[in-house]
Design an enzyme around this catalytic site. Sequence first.
Site, PDB file in Angstrom:
ATOM      1  N   HIS A 262       8.273 102.866 -35.945  1.00  0.00           N
ATOM      2  CA  HIS A 262       9.535 102.058 -35.247  1.00  0.00           C
ATOM      3  C   HIS A 262       9.466 100.586 -35.886  1.00  0.00           C
ATOM      4  CE1 HIS A 262      10.553 104.882 -31.780  1.00  0.00           C
ATOM      5  NE2 HIS A 262      10.051 105.747 -33.027  1.00  0.00           N
TER       6      HIS A 262
ATOM      7  N   TYR B 253      14.691  99.603 -23.678  1.00  0.00           N
ATOM      8  CA  TYR B 253      14.274  99.200 -22.492  1.00  0.00           C
ATOM      9  C   TYR B 253      15.490  98.617 -21.662  1.00  0.00           C
ATOM     10  CZ  TYR B 253       9.545  98.617 -24.062  1.00  0.00           C
ATOM     11  OH  TYR B 253       8.317  98.910 -24.638  1.00  0.00           O
TER      12      TYR B 253
ATOM     13  N   PRO C  86       2.560  98.072 -17.481  1.00  0.00           N
ATOM     14  CA  PRO C  86       2.958  98.885 -18.893  1.00  0.00           C
ATOM     15  C   PRO C  86       3.996  98.348 -19.655  1.00  0.00           C
ATOM     16  CG  PRO C  86       3.350 100.206 -16.678  1.00  0.00           C
ATOM     17  CD  PRO C  86       2.582  98.930 -16.271  1.00  0.00           C
TER      18      PRO C  86
ATOM     19  N   LYS D  16       1.119  97.061 -23.692  1.00  0.00           N
ATOM     20  CA  LYS D  16      -0.400  96.255 -24.287  1.00  0.00           C
ATOM     21  C   LYS D  16      -1.585  97.036 -23.928  1.00  0.00           C
ATOM     22  CE  LYS D  16       1.940  93.716 -26.470  1.00  0.00           C
ATOM     23  NZ  LYS D  16       1.982  94.011 -27.872  1.00  0.00           N
TER      24      LYS D  16
ATOM     25  N   TYR E 207       5.359  91.706 -29.083  1.00  0.00           N
ATOM     26  CA  TYR E 207       5.433  93.128 -28.947  1.00  0.00           C
ATOM     27  C   TYR E 207       4.666  93.879 -30.013  1.00  0.00           C
ATOM     28  CZ  TYR E 207       7.175  97.691 -27.670  1.00  0.00           C
ATOM     29  OH  TYR E 207       7.600  98.872 -27.148  1.00  0.00           O
TER      30      TYR E 207
HETATM   31  P1  FAD Z   1      -9.610 104.578 -19.879  1.00  0.00           P
HETATM   32  O1  FAD Z   1      -8.631 105.196 -20.847  1.00  0.00           O
HETATM   33  O2  FAD Z   1      -9.362 104.484 -18.388  1.00  0.00           O
HETATM   34  O3  FAD Z   1     -11.201 105.277 -20.025  1.00  0.00           O
HETATM   35  C1  FAD Z   1     -12.134 105.083 -19.064  1.00  0.00           C
HETATM   36  C2  FAD Z   1     -13.064 106.383 -18.959  1.00  0.00           C
HETATM   37  O4  FAD Z   1     -14.300 106.044 -18.635  1.00  0.00           O
HETATM   38  C3  FAD Z   1     -12.256 107.570 -18.511  1.00  0.00           C
HETATM   39  O5  FAD Z   1     -12.380 108.516 -19.374  1.00  0.00           O
HETATM   40  C4  FAD Z   1     -13.135 107.852 -17.147  1.00  0.00           C
HETATM   41  O6  FAD Z   1     -13.122 109.000 -16.716  1.00  0.00           O
HETATM   42  C5  FAD Z   1     -14.527 107.091 -17.769  1.00  0.00           C
HETATM   43  N1  FAD Z   1     -15.481 106.491 -16.717  1.00  0.00           N
HETATM   44  C6  FAD Z   1     -14.932 105.931 -15.385  1.00  0.00           C
HETATM   45  N2  FAD Z   1     -16.107 105.899 -14.619  1.00  0.00           N
HETATM   46  C7  FAD Z   1     -16.914 106.359 -15.225  1.00  0.00           C
HETATM   47  C8  FAD Z   1     -18.439 106.398 -15.045  1.00  0.00           C
HETATM   48  N3  FAD Z   1     -18.879 105.872 -13.900  1.00  0.00           N
HETATM   49  N4  FAD Z   1     -19.356 107.148 -15.783  1.00  0.00           N
HETATM   50  C9  FAD Z   1     -18.891 107.905 -16.943  1.00  0.00           C
HETATM   51  N5  FAD Z   1     -17.491 107.620 -17.248  1.00  0.00           N
HETATM   52  C10 FAD Z   1     -16.628 106.977 -16.344  1.00  0.00           C
HETATM   53  N6  FAD Z   1      -0.779 101.620 -21.221  1.00  0.00           N
HETATM   54  C11 FAD Z   1       0.289 101.481 -21.915  1.00  0.00           C
HETATM   55  O7  FAD Z   1       0.397 100.493 -23.165  1.00  0.00           O
HETATM   56  N7  FAD Z   1       1.486 101.915 -21.927  1.00  0.00           N
HETATM   57  C12 FAD Z   1       1.563 103.200 -20.955  1.00  0.00           C
HETATM   58  O8  FAD Z   1       2.657 103.668 -20.719  1.00  0.00           O
HETATM   59  C13 FAD Z   1       0.544 103.092 -19.939  1.00  0.00           C
HETATM   60  N8  FAD Z   1       0.588 104.005 -19.043  1.00  0.00           N
HETATM   61  C14 FAD Z   1      -0.704 104.282 -18.070  1.00  0.00           C
HETATM   62  C15 FAD Z   1      -0.514 105.348 -17.028  1.00  0.00           C
HETATM   63  C16 FAD Z   1      -1.788 105.275 -16.249  1.00  0.00           C
HETATM   64  C17 FAD Z   1      -1.639 106.150 -15.282  1.00  0.00           C
HETATM   65  C18 FAD Z   1      -2.945 104.437 -16.396  1.00  0.00           C
HETATM   66  C19 FAD Z   1      -4.142 104.467 -15.730  1.00  0.00           C
HETATM   67  C20 FAD Z   1      -2.843 103.660 -17.795  1.00  0.00           C
HETATM   68  C21 FAD Z   1      -1.907 103.448 -18.437  1.00  0.00           C
HETATM   69  N9  FAD Z   1      -1.653 102.315 -19.660  1.00  0.00           N
HETATM   70  C22 FAD Z   1      -0.677 102.367 -20.396  1.00  0.00           C
HETATM   71  C23 FAD Z   1      -2.801 101.648 -20.084  1.00  0.00           C
HETATM   72  C24 FAD Z   1      -3.584 102.454 -21.153  1.00  0.00           C
HETATM   73  O9  FAD Z   1      -3.454 103.648 -20.750  1.00  0.00           O
HETATM   74  C25 FAD Z   1      -5.086 101.748 -20.909  1.00  0.00           C
HETATM   75  O10 FAD Z   1      -4.949 100.563 -21.069  1.00  0.00           O
HETATM   76  C26 FAD Z   1      -6.064 102.558 -21.806  1.00  0.00           C
HETATM   77  O11 FAD Z   1      -6.137 103.861 -21.277  1.00  0.00           O
HETATM   78  C27 FAD Z   1      -7.220 101.962 -21.799  1.00  0.00           C
HETATM   79  O12 FAD Z   1      -8.284 102.622 -22.335  1.00  0.00           O
HETATM   80  P2  FAD Z   1      -9.827 102.449 -22.058  1.00  0.00           P
HETATM   81  O13 FAD Z   1     -10.617 103.225 -22.744  1.00  0.00           O
HETATM   82  O14 FAD Z   1     -10.275 100.963 -21.685  1.00  0.00           O
HETATM   83  O15 FAD Z   1     -10.028 103.180 -20.478  1.00  0.00           O
HETATM   84  C1  DHB Z   2       5.503 103.843 -23.735  1.00  0.00           C
HETATM   85  C2  DHB Z   2       4.981 103.203 -22.646  1.00  0.00           C
HETATM   86  C3  DHB Z   2       5.188 101.650 -22.440  1.00  0.00           C
HETATM   87  O1  DHB Z   2       4.735 101.096 -21.377  1.00  0.00           O
HETATM   88  C4  DHB Z   2       5.896 101.080 -23.051  1.00  0.00           C
HETATM   89  O2  DHB Z   2       6.450  99.795 -23.037  1.00  0.00           O
HETATM   90  C5  DHB Z   2       6.248 101.743 -24.379  1.00  0.00           C
HETATM   91  C6  DHB Z   2       6.252 103.176 -24.624  1.00  0.00           C
HETATM   92  C7  DHB Z   2       5.268 105.207 -23.953  1.00  0.00           C
HETATM   93  O3  DHB Z   2       4.616 105.597 -23.305  1.00  0.00           O
HETATM   94  O4  DHB Z   2       5.529 105.720 -25.018  1.00  0.00           O
END
Ligand code: FAD
Ligand code: DHB
Length: 382
Positions: free
Chosen positions: A72, A194, A286, A290, A378
């Site tokens: 994009h 957006y 979200p 980021k 962004y």
């Molecule tokens: P996570 O993906 O949360 O991974 C952590 C892992 O650790 C999980 O698999 C969990 O099961 C595991 N874990 C936890 N505790 C333990 C333990 N005690 N022992 C072993 N394993 C454990 N970001 C965006 O940019 N856009 C979005 O639209 C967006 N939507 C989101 C929607 C939701 C519902 C959530 C929760 C987050 C969203 N985010 C979004 C944020 C983005 O998905 C996260 O920033 C990203 O997943 C971070 O990755 P991570 O690996 O740090 O953590």
């Molecule tokens: C998506 C999520 C976001 O929070 C955003 O700002 C842009 C895209 C997505 O899930 O595709």
Amino acid sequence: MFATVAIVGAGPAGLLLARMLHNAGIDSIVLEHRDRAYVEHRQRAGMLEQGTVDALRACGAAGRLDREGLVHHGIELRFDRQSHHLDFPALTGGRSVMIYAQTEIVKDLVALQLAEGGPLLFEAEAISIEDDMLTFVRDGVEEKLGFDFVVGCDGFHGISRAAIPGARVYERDYPYSWLGILADVPPSCEELIYAHSDRGFALHSMRSPTVSRLYLQVPNDTDPDDWPDDRIWDELDARFAIDADWKLMRGPITQKSVTPMRSFVTEPMRHGRLFLAGDAAHIVPPTGAKGLNLAIADVVTLARALQHWFTTGSPDLLNTYSDACLRRVWRAEHFSYFMTTLLHRAPDQTPFDTRLQLSQLHRIADSRHAAAELAENYAGLP
Ligand code: FAD
Ligand code: DHB
């Protein structure tokens, strides 16, 4: 059991770190509380900065991303029933972003780890971290894992953060959430939209040429069951409405969920041999996408620091890890807060507040400087 680096959590942060360490010849064990299907199907982010794509390519995890990811070159802002395009390459000196779902990144990294990497243990829950020993539970049995370093990639609800004594926490809640849907319908746009509207925020994103991802601002504690499909499409129609000829395509909704919004940072991100990365250390609302990108940037910094330690014996990069990450984290915290408060409608919003939002949106549409500030943040800062 012993691992040079013990990694808690198989989200994008933990999996990419394991991959990068494997490529650098450093062994690790990844513990994941959930099962494989759960982590591979958890719907979350989808927008990748150039730096995130580069990191996945550099570690050999971008084969499918390069075939299926959608490049994009900008986004569309909608307000006052008008549409405004932001051209990222023109505003940022050539940078673009990519749409490729977090679920797919996780699937790609899990497959690579199982085929080529060190142990990745599913349904293994870490329950405590001490100086050089981690305790986890698998099949109801407590086991011990010794390590040289331990990295908490266990997300916001993990246990690692609590093992940093005297940490300082900064946080902010928001008086609204997102209702997110996946729908089997081609996207109605080429770029993400957006939308600011009197009825609240809406975002049109996508997952593929045949699957759309859309979000609606909703009150906190909204029950997705109160939103039958027609109500969702009608509300999206109302919020995306512009004077030009444009139509939102409808299709079967295959998933619905509500996500609360929060800003959160814990400092420092290191204590002795324990490092935090990703959502374990920081959360952003979200808007602006980021969260995932920050998680990847943390582990790229950490993998480099660990590699430097193991090849030169110098702790310099390990010592600067927390400060280096927090600089980027706070920039993203500000940007996410800015985008969120610019585009959402607060429950107690006054007409004055709305005028300020619209003034800023017009400024972005009219001023190359204001547009470039948004585009640089962004598309991702170097
Ligand atoms: P996570 O993906 O949360 O991974 C952590 C892992 O650790 C999980 O698999 C969990 O099961 C595991 N874990 C936890 N505790 C333990 C333990 N005690 N022992 C072993 N394993 C454990 N970001 C965006 O940019 N856009 C979005 O639209 C967006 N939507 C989101 C929607 C939701 C519902 C959530 C929760 C987050 C969203 N985010 C979004 C944020 C983005 O998905 C996260 O920033 C990203 O997943 C971070 O990755 P991570 O690996 O740090 O953590
Ligand atoms: C998506 C999520 C976001 O929070 C955003 O700002 C842009 C895209 C997505 O899930 O595709």
